[in-house]
Design a protein around this motif. Structure first.
Motif, short mmCIF file in Angstrom:
data_model
loop_
_atom_site.label_atom_id
_atom_site.label_comp_id
_atom_site.label_asym_id
_atom_site.label_seq_id
_atom_site.Cartn_x
_atom_site.Cartn_y
_atom_site.Cartn_z
N ILE A 84 -5.61 -7.05 -2.53
CA ILE A 84 -7.08 -7.10 -2.50
C ILE A 84 -7.54 -8.45 -1.93
O ILE A 84 -8.48 -8.50 -1.13
CB ILE A 84 -7.67 -6.87 -3.91
N TYR A 116 -5.38 -0.73 4.03
CA TYR A 116 -5.62 -0.94 2.60
C TYR A 116 -5.69 0.40 1.87
O TYR A 116 -5.12 0.55 0.79
CB TYR A 116 -6.89 -1.74 2.36
N GLU A 117 -6.37 1.37 2.44
CA GLU A 117 -6.49 2.69 1.80
C GLU A 117 -5.13 3.36 1.64
O GLU A 117 -4.85 3.97 0.61
CB GLU A 117 -7.45 3.58 2.59
N LYS A 164 -7.33 -8.32 1.74
CA LYS A 164 -8.41 -7.47 2.27
C LYS A 164 -9.73 -8.24 2.27
O LYS A 164 -10.49 -8.17 3.24
CB LYS A 164 -8.53 -6.20 1.44
N THR A 184 4.43 -1.87 1.63
CA THR A 184 3.91 -3.22 1.43
C THR A 184 4.58 -4.20 2.39
O THR A 184 3.90 -5.04 3.00
CB THR A 184 4.14 -3.69 -0.03
N LEU A 210 -1.38 -5.44 -6.52
CA LEU A 210 -2.70 -4.97 -6.12
C LEU A 210 -3.67 -6.13 -5.95
O LEU A 210 -4.43 -6.18 -4.97
CB LEU A 210 -3.24 -3.97 -7.14
N ASP A 270 -3.44 1.47 -1.17
CA ASP A 270 -4.08 1.75 -2.46
C ASP A 270 -3.72 3.14 -2.97
O ASP A 270 -3.49 3.33 -4.16
CB ASP A 270 -5.60 1.58 -2.34
N SER A 271 -3.63 4.09 -2.08
CA SER A 271 -3.27 5.46 -2.47
C SER A 271 -1.86 5.51 -3.05
O SER A 271 -1.63 6.09 -4.12
CB SER A 271 -3.39 6.38 -1.26
N HIS A 298 -0.09 2.93 -4.16
CA HIS A 298 -0.07 2.07 -5.35
C HIS A 298 -0.61 2.83 -6.57
O HIS A 298 -0.03 2.77 -7.66
CB HIS A 298 -0.88 0.80 -5.10
N TYR A 299 -1.71 3.53 -6.38
CA TYR A 299 -2.34 4.30 -7.47
C TYR A 299 -1.37 5.36 -8.00
O TYR A 299 -1.26 5.58 -9.21
CB TYR A 299 -3.63 4.93 -6.94
#
Length: 120
Positions: free
Chosen positions: A90, A103-104, A93, A30, A86, A107-108, A110-111
Motif C-alpha cells: 500500500i 495493485y489490484e 501504491k 510480489t 499488504l 490485492d486479490s 493477498h486477500y
C-alpha cells in the motif's frame, strides 16, 4: 497444484495445503511486482520480499511442529507477515511506484491467502 518434489513424508504434507500453494503464488507475484518497480530502494525491496516469503515459510514451519499450539503460533506469524506485506505494498501504491492494475492483482491474491489463513 504444482509438484515441487517426488519425495514424500509426513513432514512435507504442508505442500498439499491450498493456502501454502497460494502463498507461494503470492510470493512469486510480489517478487515480480517489486522487481518491476524500478525506484524502490534495495532495503525496502528485500523487506517486502522477505515478508511475502515469510507467509509460506511460517505455514511450513508450523506444520512441521509437533503440537497444535505451535502450529497455530506459526500460522499467526504468517498472518502477521501477511499484514506487513499488504502495508508495505500500500505504501508503494501511495507514492505511485505501483500502478493500479498491478495493485489490484496483488490485492486479490493477498486477500485470498489472508482469508485461507484466517479459516485455517
Amino acid at each position: 497444484m504444482k509438484e515441487y518434489t517426488k519425495r514424500r513424508n509426513l513432514n512435507r504434507g504442508y505442500m498439499k495445503l491450498l493456502v501454502w500453494n497460494d502463498a507461494i503464488s503470492l510470493f512469486k507475484l510480489t517478487y515480480n511486482l517489486v522487481d518491476k518497480a524500478s525506484n524502490v530502494d534495495y532495503k525496502l525491496k528485500t523487506q517486502i520480499i522477505g515478508a511475502a516469503q515469510s507467509i509460506s515459510s511460517n505455514i511450513a514451519e508450523g506444520y512441521g511442529r509437533r503440537s497444535i499450539n505451535e502450529y497455530l503460533y506459526f500460522l499467526n506469524i504468517a498472518l502477521g507477515s501477511s499484514a506487513e506485506l499488504l502495508t508495505r505494498i500500500i505504501g508503494l501504491k501511495e507514492i505511485d511506484l505501483i500502478i493500479e492494475t498491478d495493485y489490484e492483482n496483488f490485492d486479490s491474491k493477498h486477500y485470498e491467502v489472508e482469508n485461507k489463513l484466517l479459516a485455517l
